[in-house]
Scaffold this active site. Structure first.
Site, short mmCIF file in Angstrom:
data_model
loop_
_atom_site.label_atom_id
_atom_site.label_comp_id
_atom_site.label_asym_id
_atom_site.label_seq_id
_atom_site.Cartn_x
_atom_site.Cartn_y
_atom_site.Cartn_z
N LYS A 1 0.88 -1.40 -0.05
CA LYS A 1 0.02 -0.39 0.02
C LYS A 1 0.75 1.21 0.21
O LYS A 1 2.36 0.99 -0.32
CB LYS A 1 -0.78 0.09 0.87
CG LYS A 1 -1.38 -1.77 1.24
CD LYS A 1 -2.62 -1.27 0.57
CE LYS A 1 -3.16 -3.23 -0.13
NZ LYS A 1 -4.51 -3.40 1.42
C1 LIG Z 1 -5.11 -4.44 1.56
C2 LIG Z 1 -6.60 -4.16 1.65
C3 LIG Z 1 -7.43 -4.50 2.13
C4 LIG Z 1 -6.90 -5.50 3.65
O1 LIG Z 1 -5.89 -4.29 4.33
P1 LIG Z 1 -4.83 -5.37 5.57
O2 LIG Z 1 -4.30 -4.44 6.07
O3 LIG Z 1 -4.00 -5.90 4.52
O4 LIG Z 1 -6.04 -5.85 6.20
C5 LIG Z 1 -9.14 -4.09 2.51
N1 LIG Z 1 -9.68 -3.89 1.69
C6 LIG Z 1 -8.29 -3.18 0.53
C7 LIG Z 1 -9.63 -2.56 -0.62
C8 LIG Z 1 -7.77 -3.69 0.56
O5 LIG Z 1 -6.82 -3.28 -0.88
#
Ligand SMILES: *Cc1c(COP(=O)(O)O)cnc(C)c1O
Length: 381
Positions: A188
């Site tokens: 991210k």
């Molecule tokens: C990565 C992601 C999540 C979950 O995030 P984590 O921190 O890995 O639990 C939820 N929604 C979207 C759209 C994502 O890309």
């Protein structure tokens, strides 16, 4: 292989983390609190509640809004499974709203039509979770207006969108949502290794989120009945979880946050370069609304004339690490067992057949990006 995404960890990050590691507090403590305050200040929210993942944050966000058995939650099929799973963890039912064919985020027209139908049959959702797919904000003003009209609450899944803006306000300011959730997974925009944060302007919701993050336990005197207790005393008031972030992660997040604007600007510059270099190929390029500012977590193209599988394989053979975001959630085997089937959300399914995610991350060099572009030209010509 050029990967599709990659974190950057600097010397400053390492120093910040090392300092915490040799301190007395390494679990949730002052670094997490400082990170929460810094993110809240950056996005213009009253509260930030850090957790061990965005998935955890989505789960307790649903609980804090009262989602439980008998309730219905709607989200987009084009998302990571966590957006939908969060509602299932609460014992609620999940349904989906198809995507807008141009924006690839939740279609407001489809949402409005489904709300109208649901209001006739008494099956309105308690919560709608729009997903800012790729970092591109959903039409939050319209979704917010519909939430007033039909009486549902809104959780923004902004896992892709920290650092972006809706109009001239940072995503997370919460003008059209009750809770906004960010992810700090390494792919991210900024990372804490694993981690997430729920933002809200509502004091009561913030209190519930904090409590649910930590076993539903409180040490606050105001919530205790009767006589004065000793300092050891605590009470469990609800069934919470251990979803806490560590100070090790908080320190990393705080250090990374200092580079957020630089990262998003770099992502925009690279996305603009892709736009220009790929514009003459038989592709649909990702839409970025000039009224807003995307977090540009992903750069996705749709193939107009080629088989996705062939292009994917040919590019990977040339060292380009592509990915696909996302397999529509309702077509996952687990969701099929719940009764969903292919054909339920045709725009999402058509999107999935054609979608490819290109490498995009702040340390991707222009030379590497040119390699990606050249490979695309070769394979698609
Ligand atoms: C990565 C992601 C999540 C979950 O995030 P984590 O921190 O890995 O639990 C939820 N929604 C979207 C759209 C994502 O890309």
């Amino acid at each position: 292989m050029i990967p599709y995404g990659k974190q950057e960890v600097t010397e400053d990050d390492v120093t910040a983390v090392a300092r915490v590691l040799v301190s007395d507090l390494i679990a949730q403590g002052p670094q997490v609190e400082a990170f929460e305050r810094a993110v809240a200040a950056r996005v213009g929210a009253r509260h930030g509640v850090a957790m061990n993942s965005a998935t955890s944050a989505l789960h307790v966000a649903c609980l804090a809004l009262g989602v439980g058995p008998g309730d219905i939650v709607w989200t987009s099929p084009i998302t990571f499974v966590a957006s939908a799973n969060a509602a299932l963890y609460c014992g609620a039912q999940v349904d989906f709203i198809d995507i807008d064919p141009k924006r690839w985020t939740m279609s407001v027209a489809a949402l409005e039509a489904k709300l109208e139908a649901a209001s006739q049959t008494g099956t309105l959702p308690k919560v709608v979770i729009p997903v800012h797919f790729m970092g591109e904000p959903c039409d939050m003003a319209s979704i917010g207006a519909l939430s007033q009209r039909y009486g549902f609450r809104v959780i923004e899944d902004a896992a892709h969108a920290i650092g972006g803006r809706y109009g001239n306000k940072p995503i997370g300011a919460g003008d059209h949502a009750d809770i906004t959730v960010f992810s700090f997974h390494p792919v991210k925009v900024i990372t804490t290794g694993e981690g997430g944060m729920a933002m809200t302007n509502d004091d009561t919701l913030a209190h519930r989120l904090r409590s649910l993050r930590s076993h539903g336990i409180t040490r606050e005197g105001s919530e205790m009945e009767g006589e004065c207790h000793g300092l050891w005393y605590y009470q469990q008031l609800s069934l919470g979880f251990n979803y806490r972030m560590t100070d090790i992660q908080g320190a990393l997040g705080l250090s990374q946050l200092a580079r957020l604007d630089e990262y998003v600007a770099r992502r925009h510059a690279l996305a603009d370069r892709y736009d220009a270099a790929l514009s003459r190929l038989p592709l649909d390029l990702p839409y970025r609304d000039p009224k807003h500012y995307s977090g540009v977590h992903l750069y996705v193209v749709r193939l107009k004339r080629h088989s996705r599988r062939e292009v994917y394989d040919a590019l990977r053979a040339r060292g380009i690490g592509l990915n696909v975001h996302y397999i529509p959630v309702h077509t996952q085997p687990y969701y099929r067992k719940l009764g969903f089937k292919a054909g339920d959300f045709p725009a999402s399914e058509a999107y999935y057949q054609e979608a490819l995610t290109l490498p995009l991350y702040p340390t991707l060099s222009e030379a590497e990006q040119d390699q990606v572009v050249a490979a695309f030209h070769k394979v698609l010509s």
